[in-house]
Design an enzyme around this catalytic site. Structure first.
Site, PDB file in Angstrom:
ATOM      1  N   ARG A  18      12.984  16.117  -9.507  1.00 13.10           N
ATOM      2  CA  ARG A  18      13.803  16.662  -8.416  1.00 13.10           C
ATOM      3  C   ARG A  18      13.177  17.959  -7.894  1.00 13.10           C
ATOM      4  O   ARG A  18      12.856  18.860  -8.669  1.00 13.10           O
ATOM      5  CB  ARG A  18      15.223  16.945  -8.930  1.00 13.10           C
ATOM      6  CG  ARG A  18      16.189  17.422  -7.849  1.00 13.10           C
ATOM      7  CD  ARG A  18      17.554  17.770  -8.435  1.00 13.10           C
ATOM      8  NE  ARG A  18      18.147  16.649  -9.136  1.00 13.10           N
ATOM      9  CZ  ARG A  18      18.798  15.649  -8.545  1.00 13.10           C
ATOM     10  NH1 ARG A  18      18.929  15.648  -7.240  1.00 13.10           N
ATOM     11  NH2 ARG A  18      19.308  14.672  -9.265  1.00 13.10           N
ATOM     12  N   GLU A  41      12.021   8.728 -11.867  1.00 11.68           N
ATOM     13  CA  GLU A  41      12.943   8.677 -10.725  1.00 11.68           C
ATOM     14  C   GLU A  41      12.646   9.862  -9.816  1.00 11.68           C
ATOM     15  O   GLU A  41      12.746  11.017 -10.255  1.00 11.68           O
ATOM     16  CB  GLU A  41      14.389   8.756 -11.235  1.00 11.68           C
ATOM     17  CG  GLU A  41      15.419   9.049 -10.168  1.00 11.68           C
ATOM     18  CD  GLU A  41      16.759   9.512 -10.738  1.00 11.68           C
ATOM     19  OE1 GLU A  41      17.581  10.015  -9.948  1.00 11.68           O
ATOM     20  OE2 GLU A  41      16.978   9.377 -11.953  1.00 11.68           O
ATOM     21  N   THR A  76      19.343   9.753  -6.260  1.00 18.42           N
ATOM     22  CA  THR A  76      20.270  10.335  -5.279  1.00 18.42           C
ATOM     23  C   THR A  76      20.260   9.507  -3.997  1.00 18.42           C
ATOM     24  O   THR A  76      20.165  10.037  -2.877  1.00 18.42           O
ATOM     25  CB  THR A  76      19.935  11.818  -4.987  1.00 18.42           C
ATOM     26  OG1 THR A  76      19.597  12.485  -6.207  1.00 18.42           O
ATOM     27  CG2 THR A  76      21.143  12.536  -4.386  1.00 18.42           C
ATOM     28  N   LYS A 136      25.115   4.363 -14.862  1.00 20.54           N
ATOM     29  CA  LYS A 136      24.774   5.712 -15.318  1.00 20.54           C
ATOM     30  C   LYS A 136      26.046   6.520 -15.556  1.00 20.54           C
ATOM     31  O   LYS A 136      26.836   6.712 -14.629  1.00 20.54           O
ATOM     32  CB  LYS A 136      23.899   6.387 -14.262  1.00 20.54           C
ATOM     33  CG  LYS A 136      23.550   7.824 -14.557  1.00 20.54           C
ATOM     34  CD  LYS A 136      22.647   8.411 -13.471  1.00 20.54           C
ATOM     35  CE  LYS A 136      23.417   8.882 -12.277  1.00 20.54           C
ATOM     36  NZ  LYS A 136      22.565   9.626 -11.311  1.00 20.54           N
ATOM     37  N   GLY A 165      22.615  16.902 -18.633  1.00 15.43           N
ATOM     38  CA  GLY A 165      22.652  17.709 -19.845  1.00 15.43           C
ATOM     39  C   GLY A 165      21.969  17.071 -21.035  1.00 15.43           C
ATOM     40  O   GLY A 165      22.145  17.517 -22.168  1.00 15.43           O
ATOM     41  N   GLY A 185      16.306  15.476 -16.552  1.00 18.59           N
ATOM     42  CA  GLY A 185      15.788  16.193 -15.395  1.00 18.59           C
ATOM     43  C   GLY A 185      15.023  17.445 -15.747  1.00 18.59           C
ATOM     44  O   GLY A 185      13.941  17.403 -16.332  1.00 18.59           O
TER      45      GLY A 185
END
Length: 212
Positions: A18, A41, A76, A136, A165, A185
């Site tokens: 991201r 991703e 997203t 998810k 998290g 992430g």
């Protein structure tokens, strides 16, 4: 499609990329891959069309450079339009933070793996009934292991992945209670390290997941 799903299930960890520029994408994914993480991703940004285009560029670059050695998906994804754009760029799976019937059905109609995000039993079941391959649970760490475990009781036939998290210290806890995988992430794809060009540190973070 079945092969992509199996690669995600075998990979266990999906690295969520991201806010990383396309100029750093190949080195970032290479570091992750060298550390044993083969599912990536690349998320869309809602801030501007320019950032959306850079996401598509990154997906295309990963697919062209790594081929089948990395399973690349788009994250997203909130609209059927972006499902189509991701598919054209080379994405093999679509991940969303929410449950949207149109997005799920557009994903399946294009032969991709669908992984929408849910919190409640109703959302999980609705997503699965609309065609989701994996659901998810997000944000998983905030929901907590007891919640995730309790949720699995009556719906143990639906594959669930934990995102939000999750890091190297707790990801096995989610796998141990029955999640088929996790998404990680910033705890893995550390933006500051990437901007500093420290891709060796990214590789070391990936190796902490013990997949290589």
């Amino acid at each position: 499609m079945a092969d992509t799903l199996q690669r995600i299930l075998d990979g266990k960890v999906v690295a969520i990329v991201r806010g990383i520029s396309s100029k750093d994408m190949i080195q970032t994914v290479e570091a992750l891959n060298d550390g044993g993480i083969t599912c990536v991703e690349v998320t869309f940004s809602l801030k501007s069309e320019e950032k959306c285009l850079d996401t598509l560029k990154s997906i295309r670059m990963i697919k062209e450079h790594f081929g089948d050695s990395v399973a690349v998906g788009a994250g997203t994804v909130l609209t059927p339009e972006n499902v189509s754009r991701a598919k054209e760029a080379g994405a093999e799976y679509i991940i969303s933070p929410n449950v949207d019937e149109a997005v799920i059905k557009a994903t399946k109609s294009l032969g991709m793996i669908s992984i929408p995000g849910a919190v409640t039993p109703s959302e999980v079941i609705a997503a699965y009934n609309w065609g989701a391959d994996i659901v998810k649970l997000f944000p998983a760490a905030s929901l907590g292991l007891p919640y995730v475990k309790a949720l699995m009781g009556p719906i143990d036939g639906i594959p669930l992945t934990a995102v939000g998290g999750v890091d190297a210290s707790n990801y096995r806890d989610f796998l141990d209670i029955g999640c088929v995988g996790v998404g990680v992430g910033g705890n893995l794809v550390n933006k500051k390290l990437i901007e500093a060009g420290d891709f060796e540190a990214i590789k070391k973070l990936a190796l902490e997941y013990g997949l290589k």
